[in-house]
Scaffold this motif. Structure first.
Motif, PDB file in Angstrom:
ATOM      1  N   UNK A 148       0.804  -1.255   0.025  1.00 18.35           N
ATOM      2  CA  UNK A 148      -0.076   0.031   0.133  1.00 18.35           C
ATOM      3  C   UNK A 148       0.879   1.190  -0.141  1.00 18.35           C
ATOM      4  N   UNK A 149       1.977   1.085   0.672  1.00 17.46           N
ATOM      5  CA  UNK A 149       2.891   2.408   1.062  1.00 17.46           C
ATOM      6  C   UNK A 149       3.384   2.731  -0.438  1.00 17.46           C
ATOM      7  N   UNK A 150       3.948   1.425  -1.142  1.00 14.65           N
ATOM      8  CA  UNK A 150       4.625   1.727  -2.508  1.00 14.65           C
ATOM      9  C   UNK A 150       3.838   1.587  -3.834  1.00 14.65           C
ATOM     10  N   UNK A 151       2.455   1.411  -3.591  1.00 12.49           N
ATOM     11  CA  UNK A 151       1.731   1.386  -4.831  1.00 12.49           C
ATOM     12  C   UNK A 151       1.859   2.472  -5.612  1.00 12.49           C
ATOM     13  N   UNK A 152       2.267   3.485  -5.338  1.00 11.62           N
ATOM     14  CA  UNK A 152       2.602   4.728  -6.129  1.00 11.62           C
ATOM     15  C   UNK A 152       4.124   5.111  -5.853  1.00 11.62           C
ATOM     16  N   UNK A 153       4.953   5.394  -6.608  1.00 10.73           N
ATOM     17  CA  UNK A 153       6.238   5.856  -6.466  1.00 10.73           C
ATOM     18  C   UNK A 153       6.490   6.928  -5.090  1.00 10.73           C
ATOM     19  N   UNK A 154       7.297   6.475  -4.078  1.00 10.14           N
ATOM     20  CA  UNK A 154       7.462   7.480  -2.931  1.00 10.14           C
ATOM     21  C   UNK A 154       9.002   7.726  -3.066  1.00 10.14           C
ATOM     22  N   UNK A 155       9.159   8.807  -2.398  1.00 10.77           N
ATOM     23  CA  UNK A 155      10.757   9.215  -2.242  1.00 10.77           C
ATOM     24  C   UNK A 155      10.931   8.780  -0.775  1.00 10.77           C
ATOM     25  N   UNK A 156      10.369   8.565   0.013  1.00  9.99           N
ATOM     26  CA  UNK A 156      10.814   7.999   1.285  1.00  9.99           C
ATOM     27  C   UNK A 156       9.723   7.165   2.121  1.00  9.99           C
ATOM     28  N   UNK A 157      10.326   6.022   2.576  1.00  7.79           N
ATOM     29  CA  UNK A 157       9.473   4.961   3.147  1.00  7.79           C
ATOM     30  C   UNK A 157       9.842   4.672   4.577  1.00  7.79           C
ATOM     31  N   UNK A 158       8.725   5.128   5.723  1.00  8.44           N
ATOM     32  CA  UNK A 158       8.721   4.686   7.157  1.00  8.44           C
ATOM     33  C   UNK A 158       8.243   3.504   7.500  1.00  8.44           C
ATOM     34  N   UNK A 159       8.852   2.498   8.091  1.00 10.88           N
ATOM     35  CA  UNK A 159       8.168   1.394   8.434  1.00 10.88           C
ATOM     36  C   UNK A 159       8.651   1.161   9.916  1.00 10.88           C
ATOM     37  N   UNK A 160       7.539   0.935  10.714  1.00 14.46           N
ATOM     38  CA  UNK A 160       7.722   0.585  12.119  1.00 14.46           C
ATOM     39  C   UNK A 160       7.501  -0.762  12.426  1.00 14.46           C
ATOM     40  N   UNK A 161       8.618  -1.541  12.781  1.00 15.28           N
ATOM     41  CA  UNK A 161       8.809  -2.783  13.087  1.00 15.28           C
ATOM     42  C   UNK A 161       8.237  -3.724  12.512  1.00 15.28           C
ATOM     43  N   UNK A 162       8.472  -3.939  11.262  1.00 10.20           N
ATOM     44  CA  UNK A 162       7.884  -4.913  10.269  1.00 10.20           C
ATOM     45  C   UNK A 162       8.029  -6.302  10.583  1.00 10.20           C
ATOM     46  N   UNK A 163       8.857  -6.560  11.345  1.00  7.05           N
ATOM     47  CA  UNK A 163       8.959  -8.189  11.372  1.00  7.05           C
ATOM     48  C   UNK A 163       8.274  -8.677  12.931  1.00  7.05           C
ATOM     49  N   UNK A 164       7.674  -7.625  13.790  1.00  4.82           N
ATOM     50  CA  UNK A 164       7.187  -8.033  15.101  1.00  4.82           C
ATOM     51  C   UNK A 164       6.285  -9.139  14.955  1.00  4.82           C
ATOM     52  N   UNK A 165       6.206 -10.325  15.563  1.00  6.94           N
ATOM     53  CA  UNK A 165       5.413 -11.268  15.712  1.00  6.94           C
ATOM     54  C   UNK A 165       5.451 -12.189  14.435  1.00  6.94           C
ATOM     55  N   UNK A 166       6.313 -12.016  13.470  1.00  5.02           N
ATOM     56  CA  UNK A 166       6.144 -13.095  12.197  1.00  5.02           C
ATOM     57  C   UNK A 166       7.387 -13.965  12.564  1.00  5.02           C
ATOM     58  N   UNK A 167       6.969 -15.131  11.875  1.00  9.29           N
ATOM     59  CA  UNK A 167       7.669 -16.235  11.705  1.00  9.29           C
ATOM     60  C   UNK A 167       8.930 -16.055  10.956  1.00  9.29           C
ATOM     61  N   UNK A 168      10.242 -17.084  11.400  1.00 11.84           N
ATOM     62  CA  UNK A 168      11.258 -16.373  10.677  1.00 11.84           C
ATOM     63  C   UNK A 168      11.387 -16.734   9.244  1.00 11.84           C
ATOM     64  N   UNK A 169      10.571 -17.506   8.649  1.00 12.86           N
ATOM     65  CA  UNK A 169      10.414 -17.819   7.186  1.00 12.86           C
ATOM     66  C   UNK A 169       9.838 -16.541   6.548  1.00 12.86           C
ATOM     67  N   UNK A 170       8.939 -15.892   7.219  1.00 15.16           N
ATOM     68  CA  UNK A 170       8.327 -14.680   6.751  1.00 15.16           C
ATOM     69  C   UNK A 170       8.988 -13.407   6.831  1.00 15.16           C
ATOM     70  N   UNK A 171       9.769 -13.602   7.909  1.00 15.01           N
ATOM     71  CA  UNK A 171      10.788 -12.641   8.182  1.00 15.01           C
ATOM     72  C   UNK A 171      11.910 -12.372   6.910  1.00 15.01           C
ATOM     73  N   UNK A 172      12.221 -13.679   6.795  1.00 14.42           N
ATOM     74  CA  UNK A 172      13.340 -14.040   5.583  1.00 14.42           C
ATOM     75  C   UNK A 172      12.852 -13.411   4.135  1.00 14.42           C
ATOM     76  N   UNK A 173      11.351 -13.672   3.929  1.00 18.83           N
ATOM     77  CA  UNK A 173      10.763 -13.013   2.510  1.00 18.83           C
ATOM     78  C   UNK A 173      10.706 -11.507   2.834  1.00 18.83           C
TER      79      UNK A 173
END
Length: 241
Positions: A148-173
């Motif tokens: 959603x954040x990248x569906x259109x070109x953006x100059x800067x992306x801010x992301x807050x704790x994307x791996x929180x609560x995720x399984x290791x395989x998903x984190x690797x993806x």
């Protein structure tokens, strides 16, 4: 470091009666991934919300692409080219994947070539295109939030704790997807507690403590200095292979 796309100078911020940020000094180099590290309560998430205009700045300045945006509204900041993926992801669970992405667009119909790129980054989004977003797994919701954040070109992306609560395989993806964004020289400011993930992706790093940036430099330097890791974070990155 390359030329900064974003600069915070002496930024203070309050939430209710609490003074959270105490004169933040931060630069985000253009075209690089910067990781914002620190213990819980250090002010990392508040920093992202302040950049987006969700927390007001009584003192200090925020400069983006050479323009001071300190007093701008959140919608104006977003239109200027900053996208924000909050910790709660901010997706609409009752809407389909397609509807979530359509709503995130601001310039008419979605660009098919960009959609194809996002599908390459996050294949589950194509698979579950017409399913309610609320039925996705935690990792798939995070993929949708970033898309959603990248569906259109953006100059800067801010992301807050994307791996929180995720399984290791998903984190690797997710790490693979962020590496693709890095290859496209998307400027990213990432708040993260997973140090292995941070070290893999980060080019530059800033460490916060008690509402201030207490260290900034390259991730390679921090990753090689176990004493500095212990002093700044209370543990070594090497313990999180």
């Amino acid at each position: 470091m390359s030329e900064p796309i974003l600069t915070l100078t002496g930024v203070h911020a309050d939430i209710d009666q609490y003074h959270i940020l105490h004169g933040i000094e931060l630069q985000v180099p253009r075209g690089e991934l910067t990781v914002l590290l620190g213990r819980n309560g250090a002010g990392k998430s508040t920093t992202l919300r302040t950049i987006m205009g969700l927390t007001k700045v009584p003192r200090g300045s925020v400069t983006f692409n050479g323009k001071e945006i300190t007093s701008w509204s959140t919608s104006r900041i977003a239109r200027a080219g900053i996208a924000f993926v909050p910790e709660n992801m901010g997706i609409f669970g009752q809407l389909t994947v397609r509807e979530n992405l359509v709503l995130a667009g601001t310039h008419g119909p979605l660009d098919q070539s960009r959609l194809d790129w996002l599908f390459d980054l996050f294949p589950p989004l194509k698979k579950f295109w017409d399913r309610p977003a609320g039925n996705l797994s935690g990792g798939q919701k995070q993929m949708l939030a970033i898309a959603r954040a990248m569906v259109e070109p953006r100059d800067l992306l801010l992301v807050d704790e994307p791996t929180k609560g995720l399984a290791p395989a998903i984190i690797d993806d997710l790490a693979t997807a962020f590496e693709e964004l890095k290859a496209r020289e998307v400027s990213i400011l990432l708040v993260e507690q997973n140090f292995s993930f941070s070290r893999r992706l980060g080019q530059t790093v800033a460490v916060m403590n008690d509402g201030q940036v207490v260290h900034s430099g390259t991730m390679a330097e921090l990753a090689q200095d176990s004493t500095l890791q212990q002093d700044l974070l209370g543990l070594g990155l090497g313990a999180h292979q």
